[in-house]
Design a protein around this motif. Structure first.
Motif, PDB file in Angstrom:
ATOM      1  N   GLN A 353       0.847  -1.194   0.000  1.00 31.62           N
ATOM      2  CA  GLN A 353       0.000   0.000   0.000  1.00 31.62           C
ATOM      3  C   GLN A 353       0.878   1.239   0.000  1.00 31.62           C
ATOM      4  OE1 GLN A 353      -1.747   3.431   0.987  1.00 31.62           O
ATOM      5  NE2 GLN A 353      -0.634   2.556   2.723  1.00 31.62           N
ATOM      6  N   SER A 354       1.756   1.330   0.988  1.00 34.81           N
ATOM      7  CA  SER A 354       2.556   2.547   1.161  1.00 34.81           C
ATOM      8  C   SER A 354       3.634   2.689   0.099  1.00 34.81           C
ATOM      9  CB  SER A 354       3.240   2.517   2.532  1.00 34.81           C
ATOM     10  OG  SER A 354       4.119   1.405   2.594  1.00 34.81           O
ATOM     11  N   GLY A 355       4.101   1.546  -0.403  1.00 37.74           N
ATOM     12  CA  GLY A 355       5.236   1.589  -1.325  1.00 37.74           C
ATOM     13  C   GLY A 355       6.537   1.915  -0.618  1.00 37.74           C
ATOM     14  N   GLU A 356       6.550   1.840   0.716  1.00 32.38           N
ATOM     15  CA  GLU A 356       7.749   2.219   1.470  1.00 32.38           C
ATOM     16  C   GLU A 356       8.199   1.131   2.434  1.00 32.38           C
ATOM     17  OE1 GLU A 356       9.338   4.786   0.678  1.00 32.38           O
ATOM     18  OE2 GLU A 356       7.863   6.052  -0.327  1.00 32.38           O
ATOM     19  N   VAL A 381       1.301   6.888  -5.040  1.00 35.21           N
ATOM     20  CA  VAL A 381       1.940   7.293  -6.296  1.00 35.21           C
ATOM     21  C   VAL A 381       3.306   7.925  -5.990  1.00 35.21           C
ATOM     22  CG1 VAL A 381       1.703   8.820  -8.304  1.00 35.21           C
ATOM     23  CG2 VAL A 381      -0.309   7.638  -7.383  1.00 35.21           C
ATOM     24  N   GLY A 382       4.307   7.523  -6.734  1.00 29.96           N
ATOM     25  CA  GLY A 382       5.643   8.098  -6.567  1.00 29.96           C
ATOM     26  C   GLY A 382       6.406   7.496  -5.399  1.00 29.96           C
ATOM     27  N   SER A 383       5.855   6.471  -4.753  1.00 28.34           N
ATOM     28  CA  SER A 383       6.532   5.878  -3.595  1.00 28.34           C
ATOM     29  C   SER A 383       7.789   5.119  -4.046  1.00 28.34           C
ATOM     30  CB  SER A 383       5.586   4.925  -2.862  1.00 28.34           C
ATOM     31  OG  SER A 383       5.102   3.956  -3.768  1.00 28.34           O
ATOM     32  N   SER A 384       8.605   4.756  -3.069  1.00 31.25           N
ATOM     33  CA  SER A 384       9.887   4.117  -3.414  1.00 31.25           C
ATOM     34  C   SER A 384       9.688   2.840  -4.222  1.00 31.25           C
ATOM     35  CB  SER A 384      10.660   3.793  -2.142  1.00 31.25           C
ATOM     36  OG  SER A 384      10.869   4.956  -1.412  1.00 31.25           O
ATOM     37  N   ILE A 385       8.731   2.006  -3.805  1.00 26.92           N
ATOM     38  CA  ILE A 385       8.556   0.724  -4.509  1.00 26.92           C
ATOM     39  C   ILE A 385       8.067   0.984  -5.932  1.00 26.92           C
ATOM     40  CG2 ILE A 385       7.200  -1.434  -4.551  1.00 26.92           C
ATOM     41  CD1 ILE A 385       7.525  -1.517  -1.486  1.00 26.92           C
ATOM     42  N   ALA A 386       7.180   1.964  -6.068  1.00 27.65           N
ATOM     43  CA  ALA A 386       6.697   2.282  -7.421  1.00 27.65           C
ATOM     44  C   ALA A 386       7.858   2.719  -8.305  1.00 27.65           C
ATOM     45  CB  ALA A 386       5.640   3.370  -7.341  1.00 27.65           C
ATOM     46  N   ARG A 387       8.872   3.311  -7.707  1.00 27.43           N
ATOM     47  CA  ARG A 387       9.981   3.829  -8.516  1.00 27.43           C
ATOM     48  C   ARG A 387      11.077   2.802  -8.770  1.00 27.43           C
ATOM     49  NH1 ARG A 387      12.042   8.535  -5.923  1.00 27.43           N
ATOM     50  NH2 ARG A 387      10.915   7.927  -4.064  1.00 27.43           N
ATOM     51  N   VAL A 388      11.223   1.830  -7.864  1.00 27.08           N
ATOM     52  CA  VAL A 388      12.335   0.888  -8.095  1.00 27.08           C
ATOM     53  C   VAL A 388      11.927  -0.354  -8.902  1.00 27.08           C
ATOM     54  CG1 VAL A 388      13.636   1.606  -6.050  1.00 27.08           C
ATOM     55  CG2 VAL A 388      12.073  -0.339  -5.885  1.00 27.08           C
ATOM     56  N   ASN A 605       1.251   0.497  19.412  1.00 27.41           N
ATOM     57  CA  ASN A 605       2.502  -0.122  18.911  1.00 27.41           C
ATOM     58  C   ASN A 605       2.628  -0.178  17.393  1.00 27.41           C
ATOM     59  OD1 ASN A 605       2.880  -0.658  21.600  1.00 27.41           O
ATOM     60  ND2 ASN A 605       2.314  -2.814  21.469  1.00 27.41           N
ATOM     61  N   LEU A 606       1.602   0.190  16.674  1.00 23.18           N
ATOM     62  CA  LEU A 606       1.655   0.037  15.210  1.00 23.18           C
ATOM     63  C   LEU A 606       2.003   1.346  14.518  1.00 23.18           C
ATOM     64  CD1 LEU A 606      -1.397  -2.265  14.502  1.00 23.18           C
ATOM     65  CD2 LEU A 606       1.001  -2.848  14.364  1.00 23.18           C
ATOM     66  N   ALA A 607       2.385   1.226  13.277  1.00 23.79           N
ATOM     67  CA  ALA A 607       2.617   2.406  12.430  1.00 23.79           C
ATOM     68  C   ALA A 607       2.116   2.043  11.047  1.00 23.79           C
ATOM     69  CB  ALA A 607       4.092   2.739  12.377  1.00 23.79           C
ATOM     70  N   LYS A 608       1.674   3.021  10.326  1.00 23.93           N
ATOM     71  CA  LYS A 608       1.070   2.753   9.024  1.00 23.93           C
ATOM     72  C   LYS A 608       2.085   2.226   8.021  1.00 23.93           C
ATOM     73  CE  LYS A 608      -2.201   2.850   5.956  1.00 23.93           C
ATOM     74  NZ  LYS A 608      -3.138   1.718   6.033  1.00 23.93           N
ATOM     75  N   SER A 609       3.251   2.808   8.084  1.00 20.17           N
ATOM     76  CA  SER A 609       4.210   2.472   7.047  1.00 20.17           C
ATOM     77  C   SER A 609       5.484   2.005   7.752  1.00 20.17           C
ATOM     78  CB  SER A 609       4.397   3.752   6.228  1.00 20.17           C
ATOM     79  OG  SER A 609       5.530   3.708   5.481  1.00 20.17           O
ATOM     80  N   VAL A 610       5.851   0.737   7.533  1.00 16.71           N
ATOM     81  CA  VAL A 610       6.932   0.145   8.319  1.00 16.71           C
ATOM     82  C   VAL A 610       8.241   0.307   7.546  1.00 16.71           C
ATOM     83  CG1 VAL A 610       7.685  -1.920   9.562  1.00 16.71           C
ATOM     84  CG2 VAL A 610       5.261  -1.409   9.358  1.00 16.71           C
TER      85      VAL A 610
END
Ligand code: M6R
Length: 613
Positions: A353-356, A381-388, A605-610
């Motif tokens: 989801q986050s692409g990160e 859109v434009g996240s790291s996974i989308a770019r690599v 304890n959680l975070a949206k983007s790990v």
């Protein structure tokens, strides 16, 4: 994980930072802080707790200044407390730094700095980094940008940082490696943030900072980017497509509830321009150049974490059924550490989801290094996974703010369905009539999700009965086994009730020992290939006095006679059942969590983007 935001311009920085921190709070929320440059003075406010606690802490104190940095923390090194909160300072007190990520070699650097006379207040790796920059700046006599560059050359780990220096209040330096960083460019003003959510209300022009790059923002000279080797780069400005309303709750009590209810629209958006049932066409522009690779693929590997991994499991069933390509689904975190066999004929689908997500990014790098073709399925859109990745398809679900993933899951499964159908058809694995039927059924899914959402009052009633359960079991079979896993994850992450998902038939191999009259068992028992088998599993639970909450196909009478509660969903082919059956699971979890007084959008304890391992 942590959220960072920064401003340099001609407006008051504080309101921009606080508003930005509120938008970023879904990333991490155990402490927060800001630093403001007031002329040559550096003021820092920080405390344990949420952004609202920070505001109360600051209330009545001076907040002027047109340069500032802000941070929401998700603790890694040291507990959440006032001292460990960011920003951190070095020995001179000139610098303030915020950081998202982990400095892996902080311990030896800290030892070295201690020998050089530095003393540390916090337990954090971040404080070590700012001391290092401070030390280099003073010992080498260099400016902030050069000190940051030299410091980062000796650092191992992941970071997105922003640093300010009271000696040079017109300059701000930011850098990234493996943690996201976006720079917004307005009229005579600049913004830095972990994602675009704090920026979009100020400007749509952004630069995504690449790994290994350092951005120097200077009030007089504008934005300059160079890499750690000191080579200058031309900033590439892109326009954000995000809309502000997507970041608001829109009248719902929680983002999670809003996002659950958005699914008819988000699935429709995901299908738009890609599915044409009347012409019998599926068109995924993002992977067009890779269609033949898919057709020739001997194997597909799918990697992801959490909910994205569950979507990947649905993808396994879809690709194997429709395209007859063998699929392996791996937790990205396991994949990267087990020396997997990957070769050039493989297609690796990375879902996020986050692409990160750090583990997913690392899995991609590994597979890429071994020659595989990497296809991304990302929401941001434009996240790291989308770019690599080599190519990919966005899910177009819109920003997902609730930590528990809901609309991202259904959008991921929708993209996987489109991909599997498209490749299946290209390979000649699907008869014409079956292909047309499936396309029409897929096209009908948004309306059917809408129908499921209308059951909310009934689902809330069931939630009230089971809200005090200590444990819960989720069962599914075939396409609905991943949905059982996802249902259990949703419940445990936001309500803190222990829940397990199992393939229904596996129950007899262990979990059945847990069943008694206090155990709610959520079963997906829709009409389809495994229906009779699942009915037998329900009998087995009932024989041990377990409570059955069954998700059934409209009009079912058999399960109705056995279960304590049934939630009906519209009829659809087995392959599409995950898109409908997950919705009651999301709503049950949401209402149970609310009834238990839990913070559903920001579970503990959680975070949206790990973004760290
Ligand atoms: O952003 P990603 O999809 O890569 O995130 C993966 C998981 O961290 C995420 O799905 C997590 O499991 C959610 N909190 C589940 O609701």
């Amino acid at each position: 994980m942590c959220g960072i935001v920064a401003y340099l311009g001609d407006k008051e920085a504080y309101p921009i930072l606080i508003n930005g921190l509120r938008r970023l709070e879904y990333r991490g929320y155990d402490s927060a802080g800001v630093a403001l440059l007031q002329g040559k003075d550096l003021i820092i406010y920080k405390c344990q707790g949420k952004v609202s606690d920070l505001e109360s802490h600051i209330n009545g104190r001076s907040t002027t200044g047109s340069v500032g940095i802000g941070h929401t923390r998700w603790a890694t090194h040291g507990p959440p407390n006032d001292v460990n909160a960011h920003p951190h300072q070095g020995t001179s007190g000139d610098l303030a730094l915020i950081h998202n990520g982990i400095i892996e070699n902080y311990a030896p650097i800290k030892e070295e700095l201690k020998h050089r006379g530095h003393t540390f207040r916090s337990d954090t790796d971040t404080e070590v980094l700012v001391h290092l920059i401070d030390d280099i700046q003073r010992s080498e006599g260099v400016d902030l940008a050069e000190a940051v560059r030299l410091a980062l050359a000796s650092v191992v780990g992941a970071y997105a940082i922003v640093v300010v220096d009271r000696k040079d209040p017109d300059v701000m330096v930011a850098a990234r490696k493996s943690s996201p960083l976006v720079i917004g460019i307005g009229e005579g003003e600049f913004f830095c943030a972990s994602d675009a959510t704090p920026i979009v209300e100020h400007t749509k022009n952004v630069v995504y900072v690449e790994d290994g790059e350092i951005a120097v923002i200077d009030r007089r000279k504008g934005l300059k980017i160079r890499n750690v080797k000191n080579q200058e780069k031309t900033p590439f400005i892109t326009e954000l497509e995000m809309h502000l309303e997507a970041l608001e709750k829109g009248g719902y009590d929680h983002f999670m509830l809003k996002e659950i209810h958005e699914q008819p629209r988000s699935i429709r958006d995901c299908l738009r321009g890609r599915l044409n049932p009347s012409k019998g066409e599926v068109m995924l522009g993002g992977i067009k150049d890779y269609e033949q690779k898919f057709v020739n693929a001997k194997r597909i590997l799918i990697v992801g974490c959490g909910t994205s991994w569950h979507a990947g499991m649905v993808g396994e069933y879809l690709f194997e059924e429709f395209a007859r390509i063998p699929v392996e689904v791996e937790y990205a975190s396991e994949f990267r550490y087990r020396n997997p066999i990957v070769n050039e004929d493989d297609i690796v689908i990375a879902i996020s989801q986050s692409g990160e997500t750090a583990d997913t990014l690392a899995a991609i790098e590994l597979a890429k290094g071994r020659g595989a073709t990497i296809i991304g399925i990302c929401n941001v859109v434009g996240s790291s996974i989308a770019r690599v990745t080599h190519a990919g398809s966005y899910t177009h679900a819109g920003p997902e703010i609730g930590v528990a993933s809901t609309k991202a899951f259904t959008a991921q499964v929708t993209v996987l369905t489109l991909m599997a159908l498209m490749i299946g058809q290209k390979k000649g694995m699907l008869s014409g009539s079956n292909f047309y039927r499936l396309l029409n059924e897929l096209d009908a899914i948004p309306d059917k999700v809408h129908k499921v959402l209308q059951k909310e009052a009934q689902i809330k009633y069931i939630a009230d009965i089971y809200k005090d359960a200590a444990n819960a079991l989720y069962l599914g079979r075939g396409y609905t086994f991943p949905v059982a896993l996802e249902g259990a994850l949703k419940l445990k992450e936001i309500s803190y009730i222990h829940a397990e998902g199992y393939p229904a038939a596996e129950m007899k191999h262990g979990p059945i020992a847990l069943i008694d009259d206090a155990m709610p068992v959520f079963v997906i028992a829709t009409k389809g290939a495994s229906y009779e088998k699942v009915v037998s599993n329900i009998q087995e639970v009932k024989a041990r006095k377990g409570k059955i909450i069954a998700i059934v196909t409209e009009g079912d009478t058999v399960v109705k006679g056995l279960a304590d509660h049934v939630i009906e969903i519209p009829e659809t082919p087995d392959a599409l059942v995950p898109l409908l059956s997950v919705v009651p699971m999301q709503l049950i979890s949401y209402h149970i969590a609310v009834m238990r007084g839990c913070n559903v959008d920001q579970p503990r304890n959680l975070a949206k983007s790990v973004t760290v391992e």
